[in-house]
Design a protein around this motif. Structure first.
Motif, PDB file in Angstrom:
ATOM      1  N   ALA A   1       0.857  -1.050  -0.097  1.00  0.00           N
ATOM      2  CA  ALA A   1      -0.077  -0.070  -0.083  1.00  0.00           C
ATOM      3  C   ALA A   1       1.099   1.235   0.112  1.00  0.00           C
ATOM      4  CB  ALA A   1      -1.003  -0.261   1.122  1.00  0.00           C
ATOM      5  N   ILE A   2       1.985   1.343   0.803  1.00  0.00           N
ATOM      6  CA  ILE A   2       2.729   2.457   0.790  1.00  0.00           C
ATOM      7  C   ILE A   2       3.607   2.662  -0.562  1.00  0.00           C
ATOM      8  CG2 ILE A   2       5.129   3.237   1.706  1.00  0.00           C
ATOM      9  CD1 ILE A   2       4.316   1.736   4.501  1.00  0.00           C
ATOM     10  N   GLU A   3       4.020   1.488  -1.018  1.00  0.00           N
ATOM     11  CA  GLU A   3       4.745   1.602  -2.190  1.00  0.00           C
ATOM     12  C   GLU A   3       3.812   2.213  -3.526  1.00  0.00           C
ATOM     13  OE1 GLU A   3       8.437  -0.169  -3.614  1.00  0.00           O
ATOM     14  OE2 GLU A   3       7.708  -2.191  -2.689  1.00  0.00           O
ATOM     15  N   LYS A   4       2.756   1.601  -3.405  1.00  0.00           N
ATOM     16  CA  LYS A   4       1.576   2.040  -4.448  1.00  0.00           C
ATOM     17  C   LYS A   4       1.387   3.634  -4.519  1.00  0.00           C
ATOM     18  CE  LYS A   4      -3.007   1.094  -6.197  1.00  0.00           C
ATOM     19  NZ  LYS A   4      -3.869   2.273  -5.876  1.00  0.00           N
ATOM     20  N   VAL A   5       1.292   4.103  -3.383  1.00  0.00           N
ATOM     21  CA  VAL A   5       1.084   5.586  -3.240  1.00  0.00           C
ATOM     22  C   VAL A   5       2.291   6.290  -3.576  1.00  0.00           C
ATOM     23  CG1 VAL A   5       0.419   7.414  -1.535  1.00  0.00           C
ATOM     24  CG2 VAL A   5      -0.792   5.380  -1.437  1.00  0.00           C
ATOM     25  N   PHE A   6       3.397   5.935  -3.125  1.00  0.00           N
ATOM     26  CA  PHE A   6       4.417   6.774  -3.203  1.00  0.00           C
ATOM     27  C   PHE A   6       5.081   6.747  -4.719  1.00  0.00           C
ATOM     28  CE2 PHE A   6       6.616   8.600   0.487  1.00  0.00           C
ATOM     29  CZ  PHE A   6       5.451   8.477   1.420  1.00  0.00           C
ATOM     30  N   LYS A   7       4.662   5.459  -5.398  1.00  0.00           N
ATOM     31  CA  LYS A   7       5.120   5.435  -6.632  1.00  0.00           C
ATOM     32  C   LYS A   7       4.171   6.112  -7.701  1.00  0.00           C
ATOM     33  CE  LYS A   7       7.693   0.984  -7.457  1.00  0.00           C
ATOM     34  NZ  LYS A   7       7.526  -0.176  -6.760  1.00  0.00           N
ATOM     35  N   GLU A   8       2.940   6.285  -7.159  1.00  0.00           N
ATOM     36  CA  GLU A   8       1.764   7.034  -8.066  1.00  0.00           C
ATOM     37  C   GLU A   8       2.389   8.415  -8.036  1.00  0.00           C
ATOM     38  OE1 GLU A   8      -2.136   4.258  -7.544  1.00  0.00           O
ATOM     39  OE2 GLU A   8      -1.822   6.110  -6.410  1.00  0.00           O
ATOM     40  N   GLN A   9       2.833   8.870  -6.862  1.00  0.00           N
ATOM     41  CA  GLN A   9       3.231  10.341  -6.677  1.00  0.00           C
ATOM     42  C   GLN A   9       4.448  10.645  -7.065  1.00  0.00           C
ATOM     43  OE1 GLN A   9       0.874  12.434  -5.594  1.00  0.00           O
ATOM     44  NE2 GLN A   9      -0.581  10.948  -5.594  1.00  0.00           N
ATOM     45  N   SER A  10       5.360   9.656  -7.574  1.00  0.00           N
ATOM     46  CA  SER A  10       6.857   9.937  -8.028  1.00  0.00           C
ATOM     47  C   SER A  10       7.863  10.518  -6.964  1.00  0.00           C
ATOM     48  CB  SER A  10       6.808  10.612  -9.194  1.00  0.00           C
ATOM     49  OG  SER A  10       5.977  10.381 -10.320  1.00  0.00           O
ATOM     50  N   ALA A  11       7.193   9.863  -5.580  1.00  0.00           N
ATOM     51  CA  ALA A  11       8.183  10.266  -4.564  1.00  0.00           C
ATOM     52  C   ALA A  11       9.537   9.692  -4.445  1.00  0.00           C
ATOM     53  CB  ALA A  11       7.155  10.151  -3.529  1.00  0.00           C
ATOM     54  N   ASP A  12      10.366  10.331  -3.975  1.00  0.00           N
ATOM     55  CA  ASP A  12      11.913   9.914  -3.592  1.00  0.00           C
ATOM     56  C   ASP A  12      11.821   9.122  -2.542  1.00  0.00           C
ATOM     57  OD1 ASP A  12      14.294   9.405  -3.292  1.00  0.00           O
ATOM     58  OD2 ASP A  12      14.840  11.446  -3.236  1.00  0.00           O
ATOM     59  N   TYR A  13      11.774   7.766  -2.449  1.00  0.00           N
ATOM     60  CA  TYR A  13      11.868   6.921  -1.343  1.00  0.00           C
ATOM     61  C   TYR A  13      12.757   5.588  -1.698  1.00  0.00           C
ATOM     62  CZ  TYR A  13       8.492   3.243  -3.380  1.00  0.00           C
ATOM     63  OH  TYR A  13       8.217   2.430  -4.181  1.00  0.00           O
ATOM     64  N   ASP A  14      12.921   4.926  -0.224  1.00  0.00           N
ATOM     65  CA  ASP A  14      13.526   3.913  -0.428  1.00  0.00           C
ATOM     66  C   ASP A  14      12.904   2.854   0.790  1.00  0.00           C
ATOM     67  OD1 ASP A  14      15.395   1.639  -1.261  1.00  0.00           O
ATOM     68  OD2 ASP A  14      17.032   2.816  -0.095  1.00  0.00           O
ATOM     69  N   ILE A  15      13.250   1.662   0.980  1.00  0.00           N
ATOM     70  CA  ILE A  15      12.860   0.807   1.962  1.00  0.00           C
ATOM     71  C   ILE A  15      13.780  -0.151   2.608  1.00  0.00           C
ATOM     72  CG2 ILE A  15      11.276  -1.279   2.440  1.00  0.00           C
ATOM     73  CD1 ILE A  15       9.276   0.028   0.515  1.00  0.00           C
ATOM     74  N   TYR A  16      14.095  -0.252   3.737  1.00  0.00           N
ATOM     75  CA  TYR A  16      14.840  -1.164   4.354  1.00  0.00           C
ATOM     76  C   TYR A  16      14.316  -2.116   5.540  1.00  0.00           C
ATOM     77  CZ  TYR A  16      18.785  -2.936   6.905  1.00  0.00           C
ATOM     78  OH  TYR A  16      19.682  -3.868   7.600  1.00  0.00           O
ATOM     79  N   LEU A  17      14.582  -3.164   5.388  1.00  0.00           N
ATOM     80  CA  LEU A  17      13.596  -4.313   6.206  1.00  0.00           C
ATOM     81  C   LEU A  17      14.916  -4.495   7.364  1.00  0.00           C
ATOM     82  CD1 LEU A  17      12.033  -7.033   4.091  1.00  0.00           C
ATOM     83  CD2 LEU A  17      11.106  -4.922   5.197  1.00  0.00           C
ATOM     84  N   THR A  18      14.515  -4.331   8.613  1.00  0.00           N
ATOM     85  CA  THR A  18      15.519  -4.727   9.714  1.00  0.00           C
ATOM     86  C   THR A  18      15.687  -6.207   9.783  1.00  0.00           C
ATOM     87  OG1 THR A  18      13.944  -4.531  11.324  1.00  0.00           O
ATOM     88  CG2 THR A  18      14.840  -2.399  10.957  1.00  0.00           C
ATOM     89  N   ARG A  19      16.930  -6.381  10.255  1.00  0.00           N
ATOM     90  CA  ARG A  19      17.407  -8.205  10.312  1.00  0.00           C
ATOM     91  C   ARG A  19      17.228  -8.321  11.664  1.00  0.00           C
ATOM     92  NH1 ARG A  19      21.353  -6.013   5.877  1.00  0.00           N
ATOM     93  NH2 ARG A  19      19.910  -6.578   4.065  1.00  0.00           N
ATOM     94  N   ARG A  20      17.459  -7.744  12.663  1.00  0.00           N
ATOM     95  CA  ARG A  20      17.622  -8.087  14.078  1.00  0.00           C
ATOM     96  C   ARG A  20      17.281  -7.087  14.899  1.00  0.00           C
ATOM     97  NH1 ARG A  20      22.576  -6.698  12.516  1.00  0.00           N
ATOM     98  NH2 ARG A  20      22.663  -8.204  10.772  1.00  0.00           N
ATOM     99  N   ARG A  21      17.393  -7.124  16.333  1.00  0.00           N
ATOM    100  CA  ARG A  21      16.983  -6.041  17.211  1.00  0.00           C
ATOM    101  C   ARG A  21      18.080  -5.260  17.212  1.00  0.00           C
ATOM    102  NH1 ARG A  21      13.110  -6.517  21.079  1.00  0.00           N
ATOM    103  NH2 ARG A  21      13.477  -5.127  22.814  1.00  0.00           N
TER     104      ARG A  21
END
Ligand SMILES: [Mg+2]
Length: 299
Positions: A23-43
């Protein structure tokens, strides 16, 4: 338009945080926003990832998780000038609520892209920053028990189980609490220190706290109530009415020192620290946060 880095804790909220990504990616792509995603791996990984994102020049660092994820992002970016944002993605989302971020992810994305910011107070204790609230004593010991894991119980029932277990086993220790007039001896059941009003997923322990007044709201709960009466009265914390009990004292101060006769747990936005000397300091308007226009105080 601003640049956004999403720091996502994939296990927060039993996978809820990760499930928000499409859902986040859909909105940010539609708006051509500058964004990146990082998934954490541990505490603890969120601290390093957020620090790196701020150094790379991302302007808004968005915690996608619960209050624990927010706290890691905060500790990575404090002092960097980056803006802290959060969406409701965990079990406890008290910070996202405090900054009025809408719960629904589409509305939250709209608020993120609108980019409205304000400065709020920043707390620090035991070399760790906090932005919402901290508990010392009984409440922290319940949170610690939940974190250790409870077989067969999850979510609210795990919390209830831990609460009942600790209700009859938690032992208070002698404390010296200094709110600016010198140390005063007592044996409190718990001490809560808040910039925001709630912790633990909607428990309004300091219901009158103001995020930008340069002061902590402090709740000291003394241990004179017998434990059965405590079990009866404690749920009032969810409606903010616990403060009316005779056992509760509320203070508003810019600094606080707690010295305990034995180490006890401190619950800091998902992180459990253990100590006997705790010095709480506050940097007025020390953090810029991205705010939404959703309902405040709904948990
Ligand atoms: Mg305040």
């Amino acid at each position: 338009m601003k640049s956004y880095k999403f720091i996502v804790n994939p296990i927060a909220g039993a996978g809820k945080a990760k499930s928000l990504l499409p859902a986040i990616e859909k909105v940010f792509k539609e708006q051509s926003a500058d964004y990146d995603i990082y998934l954490t791996r541990r505490r603890g990984d969120g601290i390093e990832a957020a620090k790196k994102a701020a150094a790379e020049g991302y302007e808004v660092i968005v915690a996608v998780g619960g209050d624990g994820t927010v706290n890691e992002v905060l500790n990575g970016i404090a002092g960097s000038g980056a803006v802290l944002a959060a969406v409701h993605g965990g079990k406890g989302n008290d910070f996202a609520t405090a900054i009025r971020m809408p719960e629904e992810i589409g509305a939250a994305c709209t608020a993120l892209l609108a980019g409205r910011t304000s400065a709020i107070d920043l707390g620090q204790v035991m070399d760790r920053y906090f932005i919402n609230s901290v508990g010392v004593g009984f409440d922290a010991s319940v949170a610690e028990r939940v974190n250790l894991g409870i077989k067969f119980f999850k979510g609210t029932s795990a919390y209830t189980y831990a609460f009942l277990e600790k209700l009859f086993s938690y032992r208070t220790v002698e404390a010296e609490i200094d709110i600016g007039n010198g140390p005063v001896k007592s044996s409190p059941l718990l001490v809560a220190v808040g910039i925001g009003q709630a912790y633990g997923g909607g428990m309004k322990i300091v219901p009158d706290a103001i995020q930008d007044d340069g002061l902590f709201d402090i709740c000291v709960f003394d241990d004179s109530l017998n434990r059965l009466k405590l079990a009866y009265h404690f749920p009032k914390v969810f409606s903010g009415k616990l403060k009316h009990l005779a056992q509760v004292s509320m203070y508003r101060v810019p600094e606080l020192k707690i010295s305990l006769s034995e180490p006890r747990p401190l619950h800091l936005e998902g992180e459990i620290l253990v100590g006997d000397k705790m010095h709480f300091t506050l940097a007025p308007l020390g953090m810029t946060v991205l705010t939404g226009d959703g309902a405040a105080g709904s948990g």
